[in-house]
Scaffold this motif. Structure first.
Motif, mmCIF file in Angstrom:
data_model
loop_
_atom_site.group_PDB
_atom_site.id
_atom_site.type_symbol
_atom_site.label_atom_id
_atom_site.label_comp_id
_atom_site.label_asym_id
_atom_site.label_seq_id
_atom_site.Cartn_x
_atom_site.Cartn_y
_atom_site.Cartn_z
ATOM 1 N N ASP A 99 45.745 52.193 45.964
ATOM 2 C CA ASP A 99 44.501 52.087 46.729
ATOM 3 C C ASP A 99 44.219 50.635 47.117
ATOM 4 O O ASP A 99 43.812 50.343 48.251
ATOM 5 C CB ASP A 99 43.327 52.641 45.916
ATOM 6 N N ILE A 100 44.436 49.726 46.174
ATOM 7 C CA ILE A 100 44.186 48.308 46.440
ATOM 8 C C ILE A 100 45.157 47.782 47.493
ATOM 9 O O ILE A 100 44.760 47.080 48.437
ATOM 10 C CB ILE A 100 44.294 47.499 45.134
ATOM 11 N N ALA A 101 46.422 48.136 47.368
ATOM 12 C CA ALA A 101 47.421 47.700 48.352
ATOM 13 C C ALA A 101 47.078 48.235 49.738
ATOM 14 O O ALA A 101 47.255 47.532 50.747
ATOM 15 C CB ALA A 101 48.811 48.174 47.927
ATOM 16 N N MET A 111 40.743 38.914 49.589
ATOM 17 C CA MET A 111 40.286 39.372 48.280
ATOM 18 C C MET A 111 39.790 40.805 48.390
ATOM 19 O O MET A 111 39.110 41.154 49.355
ATOM 20 C CB MET A 111 39.154 38.472 47.753
ATOM 21 N N VAL A 112 40.129 41.615 47.388
ATOM 22 C CA VAL A 112 39.639 42.989 47.289
ATOM 23 C C VAL A 112 39.101 43.191 45.877
ATOM 24 O O VAL A 112 39.717 42.734 44.905
ATOM 25 C CB VAL A 112 40.754 44.016 47.582
ATOM 26 N N GLU A 190 36.926 42.312 50.913
ATOM 27 C CA GLU A 190 36.721 43.750 51.102
ATOM 28 C C GLU A 190 36.356 44.414 49.775
ATOM 29 O O GLU A 190 36.879 44.047 48.718
ATOM 30 C CB GLU A 190 37.986 44.405 51.661
ATOM 31 N N TYR A 191 35.473 45.401 49.865
ATOM 32 C CA TYR A 191 35.015 46.155 48.702
ATOM 33 C C TYR A 191 35.654 47.539 48.689
ATOM 34 O O TYR A 191 35.512 48.305 49.647
ATOM 35 C CB TYR A 191 33.495 46.272 48.745
ATOM 36 N N LEU A 192 36.362 47.857 47.603
ATOM 37 C CA LEU A 192 36.911 49.189 47.380
ATOM 38 C C LEU A 192 35.927 49.941 46.488
ATOM 39 O O LEU A 192 35.806 49.627 45.298
ATOM 40 C CB LEU A 192 38.285 49.092 46.715
ATOM 41 N N ASN A 193 35.224 50.895 47.043
ATOM 42 C CA ASN A 193 34.182 51.598 46.299
ATOM 43 C C ASN A 193 34.791 52.690 45.418
ATOM 44 O O ASN A 193 34.564 53.885 45.611
ATOM 45 C CB ASN A 193 33.154 52.187 47.255
ATOM 46 N N LYS A 194 35.589 52.252 44.468
ATOM 47 C CA LYS A 194 36.214 53.141 43.479
ATOM 48 C C LYS A 194 36.267 52.426 42.140
ATOM 49 O O LYS A 194 36.266 51.204 42.077
ATOM 50 C CB LYS A 194 37.637 53.521 43.908
#
Length: 256
Positions: A99-101, A111-112, A190-194
């Motif tokens: 997911d991050i990749a 940055m994530v 970027e924000y990964l909402n997980k």
């Protein structure tokens, strides 16, 4: 895209195996895994060495603290992106690095970051604190907001350009790095909402005996970056209150 995962370890025989297994079970293939052990006195190194051939690099030597170990690992890293997984922590599921990749590839971010759960040290299904980071905004950093550090992944070239962890801080170097990167630089974030990981309560920064030192270091880092110090520290603490309330409410509903 290669992702380098750094684990800094010292006397964590009870938890290091789960940390390692959570990295090895990821469905993302291009992972470089580096463990830096600070010359543990227990069975930590024995457990680490039992995964010989599955861990990319292992260092075991005395150091001055966690951040020196992390910096050693980053300097050895060859990945496009660097992330940390501490020796008390483990990934939320086996898709996290994929997911991050995916976010990095789609957005070309520098940055994530994502969300995390603080859990009971013995019962990791019991949530103590629910950290929903929320979207990054420059103004939020000015009033104490920072993402959960252990969920943050950064391009290695960015870290080489902006500098690594300040080892003069023994607890708050992660906050200093995030403040420096997010407030003083113009990064694509970027924000990964997980949920990215679960963190056992009782680590260096969550130990009650260390809170006075944490207070002093947080005030110092804010002052060193041109803030007042104490007001920002108080606002930083304020961002965390809803996390405890939400987790407590969820436990109450579950028990009912």
């Amino acid at each position: 895209m290669k992702i380098s995962i750094i684990t800094s370890c010292f006397n964590r025989e009870a938890t290091i195996r789960q940390t390692i297994e959570s990295v090895l079970s990821q469905d993302y293939e291009d992972i470089e895994y580096i463990i830096v052990d600070g010359a543990s006195k227990d069975r930590s190194l024995e457990i680490i060495n039992s995964y010989q051939g599955k861990i990319t690099k292992v260092i075991s030597e005395p150091d001055t603290g966690m951040y020196e170990g992390i910096n050693k690992g980053i300097r050895l890293a060859t990945g496009d992106v660097v992330g940390l997984l501490h020796s008390d922590d483990f990934f939320f599921d086996n898709h996290i690095l994929s997911d991050i990749a995916d976010v990095f590839c789609k957005t070309q971010a520098d940055m994530v970051y994502g969300n995390g759960l603080y859990v009971d040290g013995k019962d990791t299904n019991r949530v103590i604190r629910n950290w929903i980071s929320g979207n990054y905004r420059y103004w939020k950093v000015r009033i104490g907001w920072l993402p959960l550090h252990s969920t943050v992944y950064i391009k290695r070239t960015v870290m080489e350009r902006l500098g690594l962890y300040d080892e003069s801080y023994k607890i708050a170097s992660d906050s200093e790095l995030l403040l420096r990167y997010l407030y003083e630089e113009q990064l694509h974030v970027e924000y990964l909402n997980k949920y990215v990981l679960k963190m056992r309560v009782g680590g260096l920064s969550t130990d009650a005996a260390s809170r006075i030192q944490m207070w002093k270091e947080d005030v110092r880092l804010y002052k060193e970056h041109g803030f007042w110090g104490v007001p920002e520290k108080l606002m930083k603490m304020g961002w965390k209150i809803p996390q405890f309330i939400e987790a407590k409410l969820k436990r109450s509903f579950t028990n009912d």
